[in-house]
Every structure is written in C-alpha cells, then in structure tokens.
Design a protein around this motif. Structure first.
Motif, PDB file in Angstrom:
ATOM      1  N   TYR A  72      -4.602  10.772  -1.149  1.00  0.00           N
ATOM      2  CA  TYR A  72      -5.305  11.268   0.021  1.00  0.00           C
ATOM      3  C   TYR A  72      -4.943  12.712   0.320  1.00  0.00           C
ATOM      4  O   TYR A  72      -3.976  13.257  -0.203  1.00  0.00           O
ATOM      5  CB  TYR A  72      -4.985  10.401   1.241  1.00  0.00           C
ATOM      6  N   GLU A  96       0.027  12.011  -1.168  1.00  0.00           N
ATOM      7  CA  GLU A  96      -0.816  13.098  -0.667  1.00  0.00           C
ATOM      8  C   GLU A  96      -0.942  14.222  -1.688  1.00  0.00           C
ATOM      9  O   GLU A  96       0.027  14.569  -2.363  1.00  0.00           O
ATOM     10  CB  GLU A  96      -0.254  13.661   0.639  1.00  0.00           C
ATOM     11  N   TRP A 156       0.861  -1.176   0.000  1.00  0.00           N
ATOM     12  CA  TRP A 156       0.000   0.000   0.000  1.00  0.00           C
ATOM     13  C   TRP A 156       0.896   1.223   0.000  1.00  0.00           C
ATOM     14  O   TRP A 156       1.787   1.349   0.845  1.00  0.00           O
ATOM     15  CB  TRP A 156      -0.894   0.037   1.225  1.00  0.00           C
ATOM     16  N   TYR A 196       0.865   5.535  -0.204  1.00  0.00           N
ATOM     17  CA  TYR A 196       0.050   6.734  -0.049  1.00  0.00           C
ATOM     18  C   TYR A 196       0.724   7.920  -0.722  1.00  0.00           C
ATOM     19  O   TYR A 196       1.896   8.195  -0.466  1.00  0.00           O
ATOM     20  CB  TYR A 196      -0.152   7.055   1.433  1.00  0.00           C
ATOM     21  N   GLU A 251      -9.743  10.129   1.078  1.00  0.00           N
ATOM     22  CA  GLU A 251      -8.973   9.173   0.289  1.00  0.00           C
ATOM     23  C   GLU A 251      -9.703   8.737  -0.975  1.00  0.00           C
ATOM     24  O   GLU A 251     -10.934   8.700  -1.015  1.00  0.00           O
ATOM     25  CB  GLU A 251      -8.686   7.898   1.095  1.00  0.00           C
ATOM     26  N   ARG A 301      -2.632  14.578   9.240  1.00  0.00           N
ATOM     27  CA  ARG A 301      -1.622  13.619   8.782  1.00  0.00           C
ATOM     28  C   ARG A 301      -0.623  13.318   9.895  1.00  0.00           C
ATOM     29  O   ARG A 301      -0.307  12.163  10.154  1.00  0.00           O
ATOM     30  CB  ARG A 301      -0.894  14.145   7.548  1.00  0.00           C
ATOM     31  N   ARG A 350      -8.839   5.444  -4.014  1.00  0.00           N
ATOM     32  CA  ARG A 350      -7.976   4.273  -4.181  1.00  0.00           C
ATOM     33  C   ARG A 350      -8.026   3.722  -5.595  1.00  0.00           C
ATOM     34  O   ARG A 350      -9.070   3.653  -6.214  1.00  0.00           O
ATOM     35  CB  ARG A 350      -8.382   3.179  -3.197  1.00  0.00           C
ATOM     36  N   ILE A 385      -3.135   4.775  -2.652  1.00  0.00           N
ATOM     37  CA  ILE A 385      -4.119   5.602  -1.980  1.00  0.00           C
ATOM     38  C   ILE A 385      -3.713   7.054  -2.184  1.00  0.00           C
ATOM     39  O   ILE A 385      -2.633   7.466  -1.772  1.00  0.00           O
ATOM     40  CB  ILE A 385      -4.220   5.281  -0.473  1.00  0.00           C
TER      41      ILE A 385
END
Length: 124
Positions: A111, A66, A62, A64, A97, A117, A99, A109
């Motif tokens: 987000y 931003e 996964w 992330y 979020e 955060r 996905r 993801i």
C-alpha cells in the motif's frame, strides 16, 4: 516503545523463505526448519516466519508493506511471477492498496498512504 518485528506462521519455511526473498526482504537469520528473520529493504523493521503445525483459523494474518511507488512495485512483482488477488486501487480510507497471499495464505497488502497513514482526516 517502537514496533520492531512481526512474526507470522508458516507450514514450510523452505517454501516461504524464497517467497519473501523474491519479495525483496533480506534474510538475516536462517534457523531451519523452525525460524527465519528478514530485514526490510527500507526502514529498520524486521519480519520473521516460524514453523507451525497448523495455521490460524479464520481470516488469518494480514501484513502491510508500504511503498511510495506502489504501482511500479506491483508491476515489478508481476514480472517476477507474483499473482495478485487485487491490483492497486484507491480505498475509501484514503490508502492505495494491492493484495496477494504468501504460500501459507497469509494476506499481504502492499500500500501507499502518504500523510493519511498516520494522519487521516478522522484521526482522534
């Protein structure tokens, strides 16, 4: 210490490299067929993919990314043909979020968390 780079697995870099370029990452190392490294369009982090014979079992990786303008960014990616499994929505952990998956099934993801955060109300 400062986190500089994340490396994820790929079965075929010739498919993964264009995917991440289309996502907006800048290719800075191209070492086919085993390795590619990208620079984030904002900040100073890098992201790389490396060739593997087999992907991890289970939920996989996964990652992330931003973006302050998450909803606009998702609309931009939809126009480029990206398919999202989950459109932008507010989460109980106070992040917004969306996905999607990369060609190898790694979960991406996108987000926006703002102050939450690093400083959610439940921070220790």
């Amino acid at each position: 210490m400062n986190l500089n780079q994340i490396t994820i697995p790929s079965l075929d870099l010739s498919v993964s490299i264009p995917f991440y370029q289309k996502l907006g990452l800048k290719l800075i190392v191209d070492a086919p067929p085993h390795y590619a490294r990208f620079e984030s369009p904002e900040g100073s982090t890098t992201f790389s993919i490396h060739l593997v014979d087999q992907l991890p079992q289970g939920d996989g990786v996964w990652v992330y990314f931003e973006s302050e303008n998450l909803d606009e960014k998702v609309e931009e990616f939809l126009a480029k043909g990206f398919v999202f499994e989950e459109m932008p929505n507010d989460k109980s952990w106070l992040w917004r979020e969306a996905r999607l998956k990369d060609p190898d099934g790694n979960q991406l993801i996108l987000y926006f968390a703002g102050e939450n955060r690093l400083n959610p109300p439940w921070r220790v």
